[in-house]
Design an enzyme around this catalytic site. Structure first.
Site, PDB file in Angstrom:
ATOM      1  N   HIS C 266       0.824  -1.199   0.000  1.00  0.00           N
ATOM      2  CA  HIS C 266       0.000   0.000   0.000  1.00  0.00           C
ATOM      3  C   HIS C 266       0.865   1.258   0.000  1.00  0.00           C
ATOM      4  CE1 HIS C 266       0.805  -0.955   4.225  1.00  0.00           C
ATOM      5  NE2 HIS C 266       0.560   0.281   4.541  1.00  0.00           N
ATOM      6  N   ASN C 267       0.368   2.270  -0.683  1.00  0.00           N
ATOM      7  CA  ASN C 267       1.001   3.602  -0.737  1.00  0.00           C
ATOM      8  C   ASN C 267       2.240   3.673  -1.622  1.00  0.00           C
ATOM      9  OD1 ASN C 267      -0.915   4.331   1.190  1.00  0.00           O
ATOM     10  ND2 ASN C 267       0.488   4.075   2.901  1.00  0.00           N
TER      11      ASN C 267
END
Lengths: 377, 377, 377
Positions: C266-267
């Protein structure tokens, strides 16, 4: 960032938000309404700006936000702040306010194929193309999204969320509040085979080499008669694989979180609140204690026991049992401190090997200058 | 352990079971009936207790079971035993007696979408939501469970079992008695790309560094025109991926067993009876001989040839061709014996580096005491 | 090799093929027609024989083919040739001539479940059992094959090809010309958790060991409110997983090619034209520059920044930020040149450690012969 990510989200006052995170509210303006959360750069006037790290705090003078969530002790003049001791914990609480779950209408989608002997609880959501086998049980409030397969006599308890394409095999037991992501396989057969006479690996383990009579012999499948039990509050990542046991069930303890693409072999017993991070692999019949952290791409050899509160660092390969609270690294994995020292020593070698050469030369010179011809004792 | 795991299982006399495993039966009681298999602790009076390891044998006095499967030479007074030479082989045979397969009714489920030009053999089972493409062929007795996709002109021969969500691409050829688990991908495109002028990797291989003119250039896809051929008796694990070849077919030899989350790149030729264990990766155009064991999380660089009967130990990274019967370890992989010695040497370094320091000091003292100022030859 | 792999393929003259690859045509015969491409051994008289490597060039005298694609400078008497400077580039162009795509009829298959609020472009193909959520948008000419799931408000732009069983989560944004293979998961929740008080890992990072008060505390899920943005021309492999961001979107830059079983946390922000090869893993919040190559089974620790044009070699574990054009290897990853030297030094240790032993003995002898009893300074 699509606005639909926040569809239906409510608006909160900063007082409401502060009371949820239990922080210290420093107001420089009244009547601030919050309907979103973002970094200071992406914020508008109804956004709570997150500023935990120095670089974000420094960008606060330029944000459009009227309030920022900051670590304890950060004080600012021209923007309201909520100071908190444990920013990630506060962020978690606020994110839950704005989180929009996937669409999952209560009831059974007409395209779903639910065996007449399956038992569905109250307020379940069974999505399109879902297949639920004979005698399976789905608990209250559980949401089963599109294309999920649930085998015969499997049980998924209450408040679970199964994302699209999850596979739950026959007789699998899944507890309450379990989340399973896209394509995860729960209950494929264990990887277990046997040959009539010792295989190459068996010979190599005994004799240190592959035998001279390595022959083409049939490999027989050892069938899996056990299932998988997943306790409450577990989360399992996308395309992960947890195999069924040979005789008993493979077991995942309460609260354990398993990331994407993780492999858990047959017969494993995983304790409570373990963190098993992406692409890590646990071979068959391993026993993990509680709160074990298995970092990304790490692996554990079969039949080992790993003590509670141990941390297996990323990419490590564990080849021996580990006591509680071990922190290990490398392949074969050794205590982290030793590993770090070894890395340092190996790095030094480049200089040391040169010194040794120089040294030998000096030594030979001395010997020569002393006319010592034969120093053997 | 759910009782449904044994639904429909028959009951066997211990004489029947003994004749199946070819063991030595020592009876202390008549008329024992067996309908289940378990560890001594979990057994009841109709269970065959498995006691291969010392700790299980020691628990036999406390079991409720009336008969135990034990290794050759274990003799007990108050429980009947079946002694066998190769316990895992015997266990395999007995587990097959009690194994309950997934539900798979003969015929085509009404929700399945089978192209009118597909050819289905006798007694096939085509499950819910299965999609079978134009010209595909499914052999007699093959079971295709829910949500499987079979592309155009693919062929799956006799007695195969495809678990839910398996993907079989266009023109893939699958032999007899093949088992493929949840979500495995057979025949995605090979990972093959090319740029107009040399890419960074090409430059780095030639010059040892990335060029100064590394530029943004379009990456073109090399399409895959080959397919995948999977020979008889192969098993493929959940969420594994076997890519199609560029021009010829990627090939998996007879009897080879592939575990969950394994990657087999395009153009690979895998021999017979290989064991490729979870999360191992074989890059494109690799040739594996027969009976090669690739342990968990190991990897092989593209275009290599690995000799028959080789064992690549867990997490190893093979960077060179290997002769038959190699046993290798580490990254880059070296013979196991060398690897073990290197590990030992590196471990010793901590002491040796200190000795060398002390030694230098001593040496300097001697030199000083001898008034040797310049020992350069 | 099934003939259906070439169904509908056209026939080309060698002049047409030569003009497509821009090579040098040496004709020894007129009117050659090409309808297939193969290695010299598998070729027939209408096949273009590929002979890039020495061993294939040597087999040309025995081929049935009447024309071969060869590297610049290879000249032959009794077979026509097309000489090219960059054979793989030429092969790519020719393969595109003969490539047969999967069946994907324009229109919506009757079994597909498309939300009435979804918007479909012109000439889309929506396959069997596809599920498309509320407000989702599918661009012109995009083909969505069987069993794909597309979440609410997701957007897939023009000319994309989604293979069977792909999962596209809520609000995911996918650009033009994107190819996603079987079972890939785009937009599962990020692996992000937090505890009320510091966890074992937090304590270990600070204090170097697991605390004495490691206690069973509840692990809270940090929900993911971000989505995933995939830019134009990206390709994503089978069973890969790209997680949604916490607040912002995870981002995959234009032209980047991701192989099977890759994990992108994620990210992450992945630049343009990166190559991320099978089973590699990128932890959360990593930033990759442009044209970064992450080879097979490599991994990157969370929150790092990797400079453009860097090459992370296979199985490496990156633990530090890397400047542009780095070439690194090992775990923890170090510059390739250093790694190679370290490998060499460690290998030498076996001899050096023996020399040191011998040396000490000699030294002691000298000392003795000189009657130096105590050399401490």
């Amino acid at each position: 960032m699509k606005k639909e990510l926040y569809e239906n989200s409510k608006t909160y006052t900063i007082e409401e938000i502060n009371s949820i995170v239990g922080g210290i509210l420093n107001k420089v303006e009244e009547n601030i309404k919050i309907n979103r959360i973002a970094s200071p750069v992406d914020a508008d006037e109804n956004t709570l700006a997150l500023a935990f790290e120095e670089r974000f705090i420094e960008s606060l003078p330029h944000t459009k936000a009227k309030v920022a969530l900051v670590p304890l002790g950060v004080s600012l003049d021209n923007i309201s702040t909520i100071e908190v001791e444990r920013p990630k914990l506060a962020m978690m609480k606020i994110l839950h306010l704005f989180y929009v779950p996937p669409d999952a209408h209560t009831g059974i989608h007409p395209s779903a194929i639910v065996h007449p002997d399956a038992k569905l609880g109250n307020d379940v959501s069974i999505g399109p193309n879902v297949v639920i086998g004979r005698g399976a049980v789905i608990g209250d409030n559980t949401k089963v999204l599109a294309n999920v397969y649930i085998g015969k006599f499997a049980e998924v308890k209450k408040n679970c969320l199964l994302y699209p394409g999850v596979y739950v095999g026959d007789c699998i037991e899944i507890g309450n509040n379990v989340i399973i992501h896209n394509g995860a396989s729960i209950g494929a057969d264990g990887y277990s085979f046997v040959t009539e006479t010792p295989s190459n690996v068996e010979t190599a383990k005994k004799e240190g080499k592959v035998g001279d009579d390595a022959t083409q012999q049939k490999i027989y499948k050892v069938p899996s008669l056990g299932a998988v039990t997943i306790a409450d509050d577990v989360e399992i990542g996308a395309n992960a694989a947890i195999d069924r046991g040979t005789i008993e069930n493979t077991y995942i303890g309460k609260g354990t979180k398993i990331d994407n693409l993780v492999q858990i072999g047959h017969n494993c017993i995983v304790g409570e609140n373990c963190l098993i991070i992406s692409q890590a692999g646990v071979s068959g019949s391993v026993k993990l204690g509680d709160r074990v952290v298995l970092a990304g791409q790490a692996g554990i050899v079969d039949h080992l026991e790993i003590g509670s509160d141990s941390i297996i660092m990323a990419k490590s390969g564990v080849t021996k049992n580990l006591p509680d609270k071990s922190i290990v690294m490398g392949t074969p994995a050794i205590p982290r401190k030793e590993f770090v020292k070894q890395i340092k020593n190996v790095k030094e070698l480049d200089v040391v090997l040169k010194e040794i050469k120089k040294f030998k030369k000096d030594f030979d010179s001395i010997r020569e200058s002393l006319n010592i011809e034969n120093v053997e004792v």
